[in-house]
Design a protein around this motif. Structure first.
Motif, PDB file in Angstrom:
ATOM      1  N   LYS A 147      14.002   9.699  43.739  1.00 64.17           N
ATOM      2  CA  LYS A 147      14.212  11.149  43.798  1.00 64.17           C
ATOM      3  C   LYS A 147      15.638  11.515  44.197  1.00 64.17           C
ATOM      4  O   LYS A 147      16.065  12.640  44.002  1.00 64.17           O
ATOM      5  CB  LYS A 147      13.191  11.792  44.741  1.00 64.17           C
ATOM      6  N   ASN A 148      16.395  10.541  44.726  1.00 63.62           N
ATOM      7  CA  ASN A 148      17.793  10.766  45.086  1.00 63.62           C
ATOM      8  C   ASN A 148      18.760  10.197  44.050  1.00 63.62           C
ATOM      9  O   ASN A 148      19.958  10.172  44.272  1.00 63.62           O
ATOM     10  CB  ASN A 148      18.092  10.149  46.457  1.00 63.62           C
ATOM     11  N   GLY A 149      18.212   9.698  42.932  1.00 58.06           N
ATOM     12  CA  GLY A 149      19.050   9.161  41.874  1.00 58.06           C
ATOM     13  C   GLY A 149      19.453   7.700  42.053  1.00 58.06           C
ATOM     14  O   GLY A 149      20.266   7.187  41.289  1.00 58.06           O
ATOM     15  N   LYS A 150      18.889   7.015  43.057  1.00 59.50           N
ATOM     16  CA  LYS A 150      19.218   5.598  43.293  1.00 59.50           C
ATOM     17  C   LYS A 150      18.342   4.704  42.424  1.00 59.50           C
ATOM     18  O   LYS A 150      17.133   4.889  42.368  1.00 59.50           O
ATOM     19  CB  LYS A 150      19.025   5.240  44.767  1.00 59.50           C
ATOM     20  N   ARG A 151      18.969   3.703  41.792  1.00 67.96           N
ATOM     21  CA  ARG A 151      18.253   2.778  40.913  1.00 67.96           C
ATOM     22  C   ARG A 151      17.356   1.842  41.704  1.00 67.96           C
ATOM     23  O   ARG A 151      17.682   1.438  42.804  1.00 67.96           O
ATOM     24  CB  ARG A 151      19.245   1.947  40.092  1.00 67.96           C
ATOM     25  N   TYR A 152      16.233   1.445  41.077  1.00 63.55           N
ATOM     26  CA  TYR A 152      15.329   0.459  41.671  1.00 63.55           C
ATOM     27  C   TYR A 152      15.955  -0.923  41.598  1.00 63.55           C
ATOM     28  O   TYR A 152      15.837  -1.718  42.507  1.00 63.55           O
ATOM     29  CB  TYR A 152      13.977   0.463  40.943  1.00 63.55           C
ATOM     30  N   ALA A 153      16.629  -1.206  40.501  1.00 62.57           N
ATOM     31  CA  ALA A 153      17.228  -2.523  40.272  1.00 62.57           C
ATOM     32  C   ALA A 153      18.636  -2.337  39.730  1.00 62.57           C
ATOM     33  O   ALA A 153      18.931  -1.350  39.063  1.00 62.57           O
ATOM     34  CB  ALA A 153      16.390  -3.321  39.285  1.00 62.57           C
ATOM     35  N   SER A 154      19.499  -3.301  40.013  1.00 65.79           N
ATOM     36  CA  SER A 154      20.894  -3.179  39.588  1.00 65.79           C
ATOM     37  C   SER A 154      21.120  -3.546  38.124  1.00 65.79           C
ATOM     38  O   SER A 154      22.076  -3.083  37.517  1.00 65.79           O
ATOM     39  CB  SER A 154      21.792  -4.034  40.479  1.00 65.79           C
ATOM     40  N   SER A 155      20.250  -4.336  37.540  1.00 64.95           N
ATOM     41  CA  SER A 155      20.438  -4.790  36.162  1.00 64.95           C
ATOM     42  C   SER A 155      20.459  -3.617  35.188  1.00 64.95           C
ATOM     43  O   SER A 155      19.582  -2.754  35.214  1.00 64.95           O
ATOM     44  CB  SER A 155      19.314  -5.754  35.764  1.00 64.95           C
ATOM     45  N   GLU A 156      21.466  -3.620  34.321  1.00 65.79           N
ATOM     46  CA  GLU A 156      21.552  -2.577  33.290  1.00 65.79           C
ATOM     47  C   GLU A 156      20.438  -2.707  32.267  1.00 65.79           C
ATOM     48  O   GLU A 156      20.121  -1.747  31.571  1.00 65.79           O
ATOM     49  CB  GLU A 156      22.919  -2.632  32.608  1.00 65.79           C
ATOM     50  N   MET A 157      19.842  -3.885  32.166  1.00 66.83           N
ATOM     51  CA  MET A 157      18.765  -4.139  31.196  1.00 66.83           C
ATOM     52  C   MET A 157      17.376  -3.936  31.809  1.00 66.83           C
ATOM     53  O   MET A 157      16.373  -4.201  31.156  1.00 66.83           O
ATOM     54  CB  MET A 157      18.877  -5.581  30.672  1.00 66.83           C
ATOM     55  N   TYR A 158      17.316  -3.458  33.051  1.00 62.24           N
ATOM     56  CA  TYR A 158      16.032  -3.377  33.750  1.00 62.24           C
ATOM     57  C   TYR A 158      15.001  -2.554  32.988  1.00 62.24           C
ATOM     58  O   TYR A 158      13.884  -2.993  32.767  1.00 62.24           O
ATOM     59  CB  TYR A 158      16.218  -2.825  35.175  1.00 62.24           C
ATOM     60  N   GLU A 159      15.383  -1.358  32.590  1.00 54.87           N
ATOM     61  CA  GLU A 159      14.437  -0.483  31.893  1.00 54.87           C
ATOM     62  C   GLU A 159      14.003  -1.077  30.561  1.00 54.87           C
ATOM     63  O   GLU A 159      12.817  -1.005  30.211  1.00 54.87           O
ATOM     64  CB  GLU A 159      15.035   0.920  31.697  1.00 54.87           C
ATOM     65  N   ALA A 160      14.931  -1.659  29.823  1.00 57.23           N
ATOM     66  CA  ALA A 160      14.581  -2.271  28.529  1.00 57.23           C
ATOM     67  C   ALA A 160      13.604  -3.433  28.739  1.00 57.23           C
ATOM     68  O   ALA A 160      12.621  -3.554  28.002  1.00 57.23           O
ATOM     69  CB  ALA A 160      15.834  -2.759  27.807  1.00 57.23           C
ATOM     70  N   ASN A 161      13.860  -4.255  29.751  1.00 62.39           N
ATOM     71  CA  ASN A 161      12.954  -5.365  30.053  1.00 62.39           C
ATOM     72  C   ASN A 161      11.586  -4.855  30.486  1.00 62.39           C
ATOM     73  O   ASN A 161      10.551  -5.407  30.084  1.00 62.39           O
ATOM     74  CB  ASN A 161      13.550  -6.261  31.135  1.00 62.39           C
ATOM     75  N   LEU A 162      11.588  -3.790  31.281  1.00 61.39           N
ATOM     76  CA  LEU A 162      10.331  -3.196  31.739  1.00 61.39           C
ATOM     77  C   LEU A 162       9.552  -2.608  30.564  1.00 61.39           C
ATOM     78  O   LEU A 162       8.347  -2.825  30.448  1.00 61.39           O
ATOM     79  CB  LEU A 162      10.618  -2.128  32.800  1.00 61.39           C
ATOM     80  N   ARG A 163      10.235  -1.902  29.685  1.00 62.00           N
ATOM     81  CA  ARG A 163       9.580  -1.325  28.496  1.00 62.00           C
ATOM     82  C   ARG A 163       8.976  -2.424  27.632  1.00 62.00           C
ATOM     83  O   ARG A 163       7.854  -2.291  27.144  1.00 62.00           O
ATOM     84  CB  ARG A 163      10.569  -0.501  27.663  1.00 62.00           C
TER      85      ARG A 163
END
Length: 180
Positions: A138-154
């Motif tokens: 909610k403060n805009g901080k990422r859960y993980a530092s990897s730039e590919m995190y969301e793609a891997n999660l998807r």
């Protein structure tokens, strides 16, 4: 009196169907975890019960547990039992991780993760699906530092939905819960 008895029968049948569906869902979750990470000690019944309690998508939880630690079998999670790496940050050693981030079993790491999700990430109108595209709190901080995190999660999320009946069983379970 006659209508009341029919309602009781309907309620009992719905309850039994709910329990049968939940049993099938737990088995499917266990089967997926074991097929993905044979050595994992994460239990499907715990995953299903806690996801129901916190109203979080089971496929999302599994996808994140898979990419974070291969269900507790890779990385620091082998020592911390923190399947979702809550309280563990990139570059930390086991000694650096707070005792809050170390658990007796992988099952014990689920509720702190779900609590964190609901308090900081799935709030203010955001859903798990929003996090698949931009995983920030909610403060805009990422859960993980990897730039590919969301793609891997998807990719993990889509794979679970395509290769299992977890999603359809979860939706069916919610339907019976509403009736009950």
């Amino acid at each position: 009196m006659h209508n009341h008895n029919r309602y009781e029968v309907y309620e009992e049948m719905t309850s039994l169907t709910y329990e049968k569906t939940k049993y099938e869902l737990v088995n499917e979750v266990d089967k997926y975890i074991k097929a993905t990470a044979k050595a994992s000690c994460l239990n499907g019944i715990i995953v299903v019960n806690k996801c129901i309690k916190y109203d979080v998508d089971i496929c999302f939880v599994l996808a994140q547990g898979q990419i974070e630690s291969h269900f507790g079998t890779q990385g620091l999670a082998r020592k911390t039992n923190s399947v979702w790496n809550v309280f563990a940050y990139d570059g930390q050693s086991f000694i650096d991780i707070s005792e809050k981030g170390k658990y007796k079993s992988p099952d014990d790491s689920l509720e702190p993760y779900l609590h964190l999700l609901k308090q900081r990430y799935i709030c203010n109108g955001k859903t798990e699906y929003d996090l698949l595209n931009k995983y920030v709190d909610k403060n805009g901080k990422r859960y993980a530092s990897s730039e590919m995190y969301e793609a891997n999660l998807r990719n993990a999320f889509a794979g679970i939905k395509e290769s299992t009946t977890i999603d359809s069983l979860s939706l069916e379970l919610k339907k019976y819960a509403i009736i009950l």
